[in-house]
Design a protein around this motif. Structure first.
Motif, PDB file in Angstrom:
ATOM      1  N   GLY A 174       0.820  -1.214   0.000  1.00  0.00           N
ATOM      2  CA  GLY A 174       0.000   0.000   0.000  1.00  0.00           C
ATOM      3  C   GLY A 174       0.845   1.253   0.000  1.00  0.00           C
ATOM      4  O   GLY A 174       2.043   1.210  -0.252  1.00  0.00           O
ATOM      5  N   ASN A 175       0.165   2.337   0.280  1.00  0.00           N
ATOM      6  CA  ASN A 175       0.801   3.649   0.203  1.00  0.00           C
ATOM      7  C   ASN A 175       0.859   4.311   1.566  1.00  0.00           C
ATOM      8  O   ASN A 175       0.078   3.987   2.452  1.00  0.00           O
ATOM      9  N   PRO A 206      -0.056   7.208   4.126  1.00  0.00           N
ATOM     10  CA  PRO A 206       0.562   6.984   5.426  1.00  0.00           C
ATOM     11  C   PRO A 206       0.189   5.655   6.048  1.00  0.00           C
ATOM     12  O   PRO A 206       0.413   5.451   7.236  1.00  0.00           O
ATOM     13  N   GLN A 224      -0.246  -3.726   3.998  1.00  0.00           N
ATOM     14  CA  GLN A 224      -1.520  -3.508   4.687  1.00  0.00           C
ATOM     15  C   GLN A 224      -2.402  -4.748   4.598  1.00  0.00           C
ATOM     16  O   GLN A 224      -2.240  -5.579   3.713  1.00  0.00           O
ATOM     17  N   VAL A 235     -11.510  -1.494   8.328  1.00  0.00           N
ATOM     18  CA  VAL A 235     -10.340  -1.605   9.193  1.00  0.00           C
ATOM     19  C   VAL A 235      -9.125  -1.797   8.315  1.00  0.00           C
ATOM     20  O   VAL A 235      -9.138  -2.643   7.414  1.00  0.00           O
ATOM     21  N   LYS A 236      -8.107  -1.017   8.598  1.00  0.00           N
ATOM     22  CA  LYS A 236      -6.853  -1.226   7.902  1.00  0.00           C
ATOM     23  C   LYS A 236      -5.784  -1.525   8.942  1.00  0.00           C
ATOM     24  O   LYS A 236      -5.559  -0.734   9.850  1.00  0.00           O
ATOM     25  N   VAL A 295      -9.244   2.878  11.571  1.00  0.00           N
ATOM     26  CA  VAL A 295     -10.613   2.369  11.477  1.00  0.00           C
ATOM     27  C   VAL A 295     -11.588   3.489  11.123  1.00  0.00           C
ATOM     28  O   VAL A 295     -11.481   4.600  11.651  1.00  0.00           O
ATOM     29  N   MET A 296     -12.519   3.187  10.250  1.00  0.00           N
ATOM     30  CA  MET A 296     -13.645   4.071   9.932  1.00  0.00           C
ATOM     31  C   MET A 296     -14.932   3.322  10.238  1.00  0.00           C
ATOM     32  O   MET A 296     -15.119   2.212   9.745  1.00  0.00           O
ATOM     33  N   ALA A 330     -10.728   6.445  13.869  1.00  0.00           N
ATOM     34  CA  ALA A 330      -9.923   6.135  15.053  1.00  0.00           C
ATOM     35  C   ALA A 330      -8.633   5.443  14.644  1.00  0.00           C
ATOM     36  O   ALA A 330      -8.575   4.758  13.617  1.00  0.00           O
ATOM     37  N   LYS A 331      -7.619   5.663  15.463  1.00  0.00           N
ATOM     38  CA  LYS A 331      -6.328   5.006  15.240  1.00  0.00           C
ATOM     39  C   LYS A 331      -5.885   4.361  16.548  1.00  0.00           C
ATOM     40  O   LYS A 331      -5.789   5.040  17.574  1.00  0.00           O
ATOM     41  N   CYS A 355      -7.234  12.423   9.177  1.00  0.00           N
ATOM     42  CA  CYS A 355      -7.882  11.424   8.327  1.00  0.00           C
ATOM     43  C   CYS A 355      -8.842  12.083   7.336  1.00  0.00           C
ATOM     44  O   CYS A 355      -8.793  11.814   6.135  1.00  0.00           O
ATOM     45  N   CYS A 404      -7.265  14.240   4.433  1.00  0.00           N
ATOM     46  CA  CYS A 404      -6.599  13.490   3.369  1.00  0.00           C
ATOM     47  C   CYS A 404      -7.587  12.640   2.585  1.00  0.00           C
ATOM     48  O   CYS A 404      -7.509  12.548   1.368  1.00  0.00           O
ATOM     49  N   GLU A 459     -14.487   6.627   1.410  1.00  0.00           N
ATOM     50  CA  GLU A 459     -13.734   5.381   1.395  1.00  0.00           C
ATOM     51  C   GLU A 459     -12.765   5.567   0.253  1.00  0.00           C
ATOM     52  O   GLU A 459     -13.087   6.203  -0.733  1.00  0.00           O
ATOM     53  N   THR A 460     -11.640   5.059   0.391  1.00  0.00           N
ATOM     54  CA  THR A 460     -10.668   5.335  -0.645  1.00  0.00           C
ATOM     55  C   THR A 460     -10.609   4.196  -1.653  1.00  0.00           C
ATOM     56  O   THR A 460     -11.579   3.954  -2.338  1.00  0.00           O
ATOM     57  N   LEU A 461      -9.521   3.544  -1.718  1.00  0.00           N
ATOM     58  CA  LEU A 461      -9.303   2.733  -2.907  1.00  0.00           C
ATOM     59  C   LEU A 461      -9.118   1.253  -2.629  1.00  0.00           C
ATOM     60  O   LEU A 461      -9.523   0.402  -3.408  1.00  0.00           O
ATOM     61  N   THR A 462      -8.506   0.949  -1.504  1.00  0.00           N
ATOM     62  CA  THR A 462      -7.933  -0.376  -1.388  1.00  0.00           C
ATOM     63  C   THR A 462      -8.943  -1.502  -1.261  1.00  0.00           C
ATOM     64  O   THR A 462      -8.712  -2.578  -1.773  1.00  0.00           O
TER      65      THR A 462
HETATM   66  C1  HEC Z   1      -2.141  11.528   3.889  1.00  0.00           C
HETATM   67  C2  HEC Z   1      -3.365  10.869   3.486  1.00  0.00           C
HETATM   68  C3  HEC Z   1      -4.154   9.995   4.447  1.00  0.00           C
HETATM   69  C4  HEC Z   1      -4.329  10.153   5.788  1.00  0.00           C
HETATM   70  C5  HEC Z   1      -3.793  11.252   6.687  1.00  0.00           C
HETATM   71  C6  HEC Z   1      -5.162   9.055   6.217  1.00  0.00           C
HETATM   72  N1  HEC Z   1      -5.482   8.243   5.174  1.00  0.00           N
HETATM   73 FE1  HEC Z   1      -6.597   6.544   5.270  1.00  0.00          FE
HETATM   74  N2  HEC Z   1      -6.216   6.179   3.306  1.00  0.00           N
HETATM   75  C7  HEC Z   1      -5.480   7.003   2.460  1.00  0.00           C
HETATM   76  C8  HEC Z   1      -5.321   6.359   1.164  1.00  0.00           C
HETATM   77  C9  HEC Z   1      -4.582   6.947  -0.030  1.00  0.00           C
HETATM   78  C10 HEC Z   1      -5.976   5.102   1.272  1.00  0.00           C
HETATM   79  C11 HEC Z   1      -6.074   4.030   0.204  1.00  0.00           C
HETATM   80  C12 HEC Z   1      -4.751   3.575  -0.299  1.00  0.00           C
HETATM   81  C13 HEC Z   1      -3.837   2.985   0.743  1.00  0.00           C
HETATM   82  O1  HEC Z   1      -4.304   2.667   1.801  1.00  0.00           O
HETATM   83  O2  HEC Z   1      -2.656   2.822   0.485  1.00  0.00           O
HETATM   84  C14 HEC Z   1      -6.535   5.032   2.619  1.00  0.00           C
HETATM   85  C15 HEC Z   1      -7.266   3.975   3.112  1.00  0.00           C
HETATM   86  C16 HEC Z   1      -7.842   3.902   4.361  1.00  0.00           C
HETATM   87  C17 HEC Z   1      -8.683   2.839   4.849  1.00  0.00           C
HETATM   88  C18 HEC Z   1      -9.120   1.617   4.060  1.00  0.00           C
HETATM   89  C19 HEC Z   1     -10.446   1.889   3.439  1.00  0.00           C
HETATM   90  C20 HEC Z   1     -10.473   1.748   1.968  1.00  0.00           C
HETATM   91  O3  HEC Z   1     -11.577   1.757   1.412  1.00  0.00           O
HETATM   92  O4  HEC Z   1      -9.428   1.641   1.332  1.00  0.00           O
HETATM   93  C21 HEC Z   1      -9.045   3.139   6.119  1.00  0.00           C
HETATM   94  C22 HEC Z   1      -9.940   2.351   7.039  1.00  0.00           C
HETATM   95  C23 HEC Z   1      -8.408   4.392   6.452  1.00  0.00           C
HETATM   96  N3  HEC Z   1      -7.686   4.837   5.365  1.00  0.00           N
HETATM   97  C24 HEC Z   1      -8.537   5.037   7.676  1.00  0.00           C
HETATM   98  C25 HEC Z   1      -7.830   6.189   8.027  1.00  0.00           C
HETATM   99  C26 HEC Z   1      -7.833   6.767   9.352  1.00  0.00           C
HETATM  100  C27 HEC Z   1      -8.656   6.277  10.526  1.00  0.00           C
HETATM  101  C28 HEC Z   1      -6.978   7.826   9.297  1.00  0.00           C
HETATM  102  C29 HEC Z   1      -6.584   8.760  10.415  1.00  0.00           C
HETATM  103  C30 HEC Z   1      -6.098   8.183  11.651  1.00  0.00           C
HETATM  104  C31 HEC Z   1      -6.462   7.908   7.951  1.00  0.00           C
HETATM  105  N4  HEC Z   1      -6.999   6.911   7.199  1.00  0.00           N
HETATM  106  C32 HEC Z   1      -5.560   8.887   7.527  1.00  0.00           C
HETATM  107  C33 HEC Z   1      -4.971   8.238   2.775  1.00  0.00           C
HETATM  108  C34 HEC Z   1      -4.890   8.772   4.054  1.00  0.00           C
END
Ligand code: HEC
Length: 176
Positions: A58-59, A61, A66, A84-85, A111-112, A129-130, A158, A161, A171-174
């Motif tokens: 993954g990427n 942060p 992952q 949950v990641k 977690v979302m 939450a983290k 969270c 970004c 929801e992002t990408l993964t």
């Molecule tokens: C700087 C950018 C950035 C920040 C800050 C960030 N995220 Fe993400 N998040 C991403 C990206 C990009 C992805 C998908 C790609 C990856 O995970 O590599 C992702 C994926 C996720 C996923 C998986 C869901 C999915 O559909 O892919 C969860 C859950 C998540 N993030 C929770 C959080 C939480 C909780 C926080 C804060 C504590 C947080 N993220 C902070 C960029 C960010």
């Protein structure tokens, strides 16, 4: 006299913010995050005995390697979507090292959880939450627990970004 009253009134306003004005890290947020953690543990989505799903690269942060889970859990009698990641990192970590030993390189769980409508309507009502691997909440540089609407507006966090990264419903990408 008036001046003094004015200052006192201003102070009172500054101190007595309504609970809803605190976006994250409040006692209510921490209590909710603890309930969420228990629900995730029962569902085996976190903790050392969690289901060992296939890791992937993954990427930032979220860690070099992952694991992602997308399902529903019940918190306080309400069942809703949860993502949950598990974020893994460290020198020489790769997919097979994580699969073989899923707790060794684990850095954090991010977690979302979908809250009730109106919880944060601008940002799709997610609770963020983290946690560390033991289920303790991470803290931001100011010492507030990362739990709740983290963070709104221009602040880095969270929501900021995920809004920039786009994706339906933040929801992002993964896990698609
Ligand atoms: C700087 C950018 C950035 C920040 C800050 C960030 N995220 Fe993400 N998040 C991403 C990206 C990009 C992805 C998908 C790609 C990856 O995970 O590599 C992702 C994926 C996720 C996923 C998986 C869901 C999915 O559909 O892919 C969860 C859950 C998540 N993030 C929770 C959080 C939480 C909780 C926080 C804060 C504590 C947080 N993220 C902070 C960029 C960010």
């Amino acid at each position: 006299m008036f001046k003094k009253l004015g200052i006192a009134a201003a102070l009172a306003t500054a101190i007595a913010l309504p609970a809803s004005a605190q976006d994250f890290g409040s006692k209510a947020d921490i209590d909710f995050a603890n309930q969420l953690w228990s629900a995730l543990q029962t569902a085996r989505l976190v903790g050392p005995d969690r289901i060992n799903v296939q890791p992937f690269e993954g990427n930032e942060p979220h860690g070099a390697i992952q694991q992602a889970y997308a399902t529903t859990v019940a918190v306080g009698g309400r069942t809703a979507r949860v993502l949950v990641k598990a974020n893994h990192g460290g020198p020489d970590v790769d997919v097979s090292a994580v699969y073989d030993n899923p707790n060794k390189h684990l850095g954090a769980y991010t977690v979302m959880f979908k809250r009730e409508a109106g919880y944060d309507s601008e940002n799709k009502d997610w609770f963020w939450a983290k946690y560390n691997p033991a289920g303790e909440l991470d803290k931001n540089p100011k010492g507030a627990a990362i739990a709740g609407r983290f963070m709104k507006g221009a602040d880095k966090g969270c929501i900021a970004c995920h809004t920039a990264a786009g994706g339906e419903d933040l929801e992002t990408l993964t896990s698609k």
